[in-house]
Design a protein around this motif. Structure first.
Motif, short mmCIF file in Angstrom:
data_model
loop_
_atom_site.label_atom_id
_atom_site.label_comp_id
_atom_site.label_asym_id
_atom_site.label_seq_id
_atom_site.Cartn_x
_atom_site.Cartn_y
_atom_site.Cartn_z
N VAL A 67 -4.21 -9.85 -4.43
CA VAL A 67 -5.53 -9.62 -3.86
C VAL A 67 -6.56 -9.94 -4.94
CG1 VAL A 67 -7.13 -7.92 -2.94
CG2 VAL A 67 -4.73 -7.87 -2.27
N VAL A 68 -7.47 -10.85 -4.64
CA VAL A 68 -8.51 -11.26 -5.59
C VAL A 68 -9.86 -11.10 -4.91
CG1 VAL A 68 -9.41 -13.13 -7.02
CG2 VAL A 68 -6.94 -12.92 -6.65
N LYS A 69 -10.81 -10.55 -5.65
CA LYS A 69 -12.17 -10.38 -5.13
C LYS A 69 -13.09 -11.37 -5.84
CE LYS A 69 -15.61 -6.83 -4.01
NZ LYS A 69 -15.92 -5.38 -4.09
N HIS B 297 -13.30 -18.82 4.96
CA HIS B 297 -12.94 -17.40 4.91
C HIS B 297 -13.52 -16.65 6.11
CE1 HIS B 297 -11.59 -18.10 0.78
NE2 HIS B 297 -12.72 -18.77 0.60
N LEU C 215 -19.33 -12.11 -0.92
CA LEU C 215 -18.10 -11.51 -1.43
C LEU C 215 -16.93 -11.82 -0.52
CD1 LEU C 215 -19.40 -7.96 -2.51
CD2 LEU C 215 -19.27 -10.07 -3.86
N GLU D 162 -12.69 -11.01 -0.35
CA GLU D 162 -11.56 -10.28 -0.91
C GLU D 162 -10.33 -10.52 -0.04
OE1 GLU D 162 -10.27 -5.73 -2.31
OE2 GLU D 162 -12.30 -6.16 -1.58
N GLU D 163 -9.38 -11.28 -0.57
CA GLU D 163 -8.16 -11.59 0.18
C GLU D 163 -7.06 -12.00 -0.78
OE1 GLU D 163 -8.52 -15.97 1.88
OE2 GLU D 163 -10.23 -14.74 2.51
N LYS D 164 -5.87 -12.26 -0.22
CA LYS D 164 -4.73 -12.65 -1.05
C LYS D 164 -4.77 -14.15 -1.34
CE LYS D 164 -1.27 -9.13 -0.03
NZ LYS D 164 0.11 -8.89 0.47
N VAL E 246 -14.98 -14.05 -10.68
CA VAL E 246 -13.86 -13.19 -10.32
C VAL E 246 -14.25 -11.75 -10.65
CG1 VAL E 246 -11.44 -12.64 -10.73
CG2 VAL E 246 -12.19 -15.02 -10.79
N PHE F 269 -12.28 -9.04 -9.44
CA PHE F 269 -11.04 -8.25 -9.48
C PHE F 269 -9.88 -9.18 -9.17
CE2 PHE F 269 -7.75 -5.89 -7.21
CZ PHE F 269 -7.54 -4.81 -8.06
#
Length: 295
Positions: free
Chosen positions: A221-223, A238, A250, A252-254, A274, A276
């Motif tokens: 998971v990357v934000k 997205h 923003l 946030e997904e894999k 990036v 997170f």
């Protein structure tokens, strides 16, 4: 088989205008008695087929006969014409001729409501696509040079089975003679494509992608925070997007965190951050440091 013959007989009569029982018997390799039995079946099914005796006689359909609900329903006729109308980049001239012919058969005008073009803008790509299509239909092997993730490049000889469009990309599904197995080859990575004279008998399965493993290795998971100028990219790629007070977008997904993912992030320069996790932030820092040693 008899059902198929009945359908063929109707099309033959529509094309020829009229025929005779001996002519039909010879064409479909059955007895004259079978032909007359088929005529009775077609008549009972509502097809206005009739026969006349004497000179100039034979088997006829009315001159203005068209296929109707007795063979193909109104909805099925529209589906056939719509499907053909949506095909582009696959022998356009023949496709349009078939579309006009079926339109005349059904006595329908096609509604020009959709246009789909799977071909690319560059003429070289279209030539490659047509060569692949030809090899699949003729069942002839192909040679090409292929760039994969594992190797910089390698010579391949394959038996082409099917072209597949998945996630905005074209793939060739083929049996690789070198690897002795079935593979998906991304068309953009194929170079020096050549059709050989070697033939093969292998056939493609009806569904290819169902048997393929979904790539899930090393997904995290990357934000990410994208600059407002990249809104076109964010909303195009997205589904779940949040907008911050400063206008950033923003996501946030894999993602599969690998070298390709870092190259993807670096392609946006300073317009993506990036947030997170820290491991990916540190990975980006290392990539940027490597770039500084070059520039």
């Amino acid at each position: 088989m008899s059902e198929y013959r009945l359908f063929q007989m109707v099309y033959y009569l529509m094309d020829k205008g009229h025929t005779t029982a001996p002519e039909l018997a010879e064409k479909f390799e059955v007895s004259i008695r079978t032909i007359y039995r088929d005529i009775d079946i077609l008549s009972s099914a509502g097809i206005p087929i009739y026969t006349t005796q004497g000179k100039g006689g034979g088997i006829f359909l009315p001159e203005n006969f068209v296929l109707n609900r007795s063979l193909i329903s109104e909805e099925e006729q529209n589906q056939i014409l719509t499907a053909l109308q949506g095909l582009r980049g696959m022998d356009e001239e023949k496709n349009q001729a078939l579309l006009r012919k079926l339109g005349n058969v059904f006595q329908k005008q096609t509604i020009n409501w959709i246009e789909i073009d799977f071909s690319e803008w560059h003429p070289q790509n279209e030539e490659r696509f047509q060569l692949l299509q030809k090899a699949i239909f003729q069942k002839t092997r192909l040679r090409f040079y292929y760039f994969s993730r594992e190797k910089p490049g390698s010579d391949r000889k394959v038996e082409p089975l099917k072209l597949i469009f998945k996630a905005r990309e074209w793939y060739l599904y083929a049996y690789c003679c070198e690897k002795q197995g079935y593979r998906l080859f991304k068309l953009k990575r194929i170079r020096q494509l050549q059709q050989t004279t070697e033939t093969f008998e292998r056939s493609a399965p009806e569904k290819v992608l169902e048997s393929q493993k979904i790539y899930t290795a090393n997904q995290q998971v990357v934000k990410l925070a994208f600059a407002p100028e990249l809104a076109y990219h964010v909303y195009e790629n997205h589904e779940q997007v949040k907008e911050t007070e400063d206008g950033r977008l923003l996501v946030e997904e894999k993602f599969p965190v690998n070298e390709s993912f870092y190259r993807f992030l670096l392609s946006f320069g300073g317009q993506v951050e990036v947030l997170f996790p820290d491991s990916v932030r540190q990975g980006m820092s290392k990539k940027i440091a490597q770039l500084k040693t070059i520039y």
